[in-house]
Design an enzyme around this catalytic site. Structure first.
Site, mmCIF file in Angstrom:
data_model
loop_
_atom_site.group_PDB
_atom_site.id
_atom_site.type_symbol
_atom_site.label_atom_id
_atom_site.label_comp_id
_atom_site.label_asym_id
_atom_site.label_seq_id
_atom_site.Cartn_x
_atom_site.Cartn_y
_atom_site.Cartn_z
ATOM 1 C CG ASP A 69 -1.828 -1.090 1.193
ATOM 2 O OD1 ASP A 69 -2.360 -1.696 0.029
ATOM 3 O OD2 ASP A 69 -2.581 -1.603 2.411
ATOM 4 C CG ASP A 70 0.480 3.633 2.696
ATOM 5 O OD1 ASP A 70 -0.778 4.038 2.404
ATOM 6 O OD2 ASP A 70 0.870 3.525 3.721
ATOM 7 C CG HIS A 125 -4.388 5.792 3.973
ATOM 8 N ND1 HIS A 125 -3.396 5.204 3.999
ATOM 9 C CD2 HIS A 125 -4.555 6.640 4.972
ATOM 10 C CE1 HIS A 125 -2.476 5.560 4.807
ATOM 11 N NE2 HIS A 125 -3.102 6.633 5.337
#
Length: 413
Positions: free
Chosen positions: A265-266, A384
């Site tokens: 992620d991110d 998120h």
């Protein structure tokens, strides 16, 4: 070396008779020529069932003993499913813990499987079946048996005409059938038998019904027939609906595949994170990444994804950084500096109904549109800090993605 047969015993609140059950099973398995695996599946039982099983397993046996102890209650269907998928036998048979179906009847199920059936089930209403019952329990004929017959009639009438006794607690499967059927199973309660047999019928597996000798001990305390009849009727509807919606994968000729994709992620969080994700992808240590679209490093992430051909998903964000929309367009989502509230504040505001659904819809649509502008195929969507599964937000996201089929959405559990 894999055992010939896995015998699965689902256990819940059984301490009163469990030791005797294990003794009886041990005497049978010790004196047969097959190699056995005994799977003791304990469904968060609040009594001493686990301790009894551990004491039994501590003594060396001529067969393997596997204890599956679930800390959270899965229901009988969930418990049997987990045990079936954790077993190793070429044939996998589950039997009620009180041995209402004696071990001799397990041999009947095994014989049916050895003769070519994919699925073998006990049939208590077969002309050759016999009941052993105490006169004090004759009311059973007007409670459990009658309820079972009515329920089975409903099942036969609606979608499973071949099976005359769907609820018997003794059933067997080949390893292939067990893997395919229980991988698709969704129900966790007592109706799981019907779901499994429906799936077997839909997939073209052969189902054999065998007569049994059934020993009725006493009315079980774990069943409330009126309550469970209502639940089972609802479950029949669910099975119908899931079949119509093609939730099940019903092709019997295709081996069930489960793919694990390691996702970082991110992507877009910072240049350093972007570099690390590209490096991990080149090394083959991750298979995909999910991209934040609203941060300064997001533009770099989009370019890197194109250059390196990354499998990219959208990392929907409502709790970090500035919104894609102008802050004044989504006032309930931002603080005085025009940035998203941190997760804790966001959750408190949701509980106080201070987050406007219209603002959520506008911001997520803007993020989705920005992602789409870069002409990258979205393989999956997650959120998120998992905001995408929060009540209300998940519905907005579902509406937004409804016109784009084939996108996976992460469901954290």
């Amino acid at each position: 070396m894999a055992p010939d047969i896995s015998l699965i015993i689902p256990i819940y609140k059984a301490e009163a008779f469990l030791a005797q059950t294990l003794e009886t099973i041990d005497a049978h398995l010790t004196n047969t020529s097959f190699s056995w695996e005994l799977v003791l599946a304990i469904d968060a039982s609040p009594d001493q069932s686990l301790e009894i099983c551990q004491q039994f397993a501590a003594i060396p046996r001529p067969y393997s003993v596997q204890i599956l102890n679930h800390r959270n209650n899965l229901g009988k269907g969930g418990n049997v499913r987990a045990a079936m998928l954790a077993s190793h036998g070429s044939y996998r048979i589950f039997n009620d813990c009180d041995l209402a179906y004696p071990m001799s009847e397990v041999e009947r199920i095994l014989k049916a499987l050895q003769q070519g059936a994919d699925v073998a089930i006990a049939n208590r209403v077969h002309p050759e079946s016999r009941y052993t019952i105490s006169p004090k329990d004759f009311t059973y004929l007007f409670t459990r048996h009658l309820s079972s017959r009515i329920y089975n009639y409903l099942v036969n009438w609606t979608f499973l005409p071949e099976c005359r006794d769907t609820q018997a607690g003794l059933k067997g499967f080949t390893a292939k059938a067990a893997h395919k059927l229980f991988s698709e199973q969704r129900l966790r309660g007592f109706s799981f038998d019907v779901e499994i047999l429906h799936l077997a019928h839909q997939m073209g597996f052969t189902i054999a019904e065998t007569p049994v000798n059934y020993v009725y001990h006493e009315e079980p305390s774990t069943i409330n027939f009126l309550r469970d009849a209502v639940r089972m009727a609802k479950d029949i509807y669910r099975i119908h609906r899931w079949t119509r919606q093609k939730i099940y994968h019903l092709d019997p000729d295709v081996e069930s595949e489960k793919q694990i994709v390691l996702t970082a992620d991110d992507f877009g969080f910072s240049p350093a994170v972007n570099e690390a994700i590209v490096t991990l992808s080149k090394q083959g240590r991750i298979g995909a990444t999910s991209l934040l679209v609203n941060l300064p490093a997001s533009a770099q992430a989009f370019e890197l994804a194109k250059v390196h051909g990354l499998d990219v998903g959208w990392h929907a964000n409502l709790t970090f950084g500035p919104p894609v929309c102008a802050p004044g367009e989504v006032p309930s989502l931002v603080d005085e500096q025009g940035t998203f509230f941190p997760l804790r504040t966001f959750l408190l505001k949701m509980l106080r109904k201070q987050i406007e659904v219209a603002d959520v819809r506008k911001e997520l649509a803007a993020q989705y549109a920005l992602f789409s502008q870069h002409q990258l195929k979205i393989s999956h969507v997650d959120g998120h800090q998992h905001v995408h599964v929060l009540p209300g937000i998940s519905r907005v996201l579902g509406e937004l993605l409804s016109s784009t089929p084939g996108i996976f959405v992460r469901v954290p559990r």
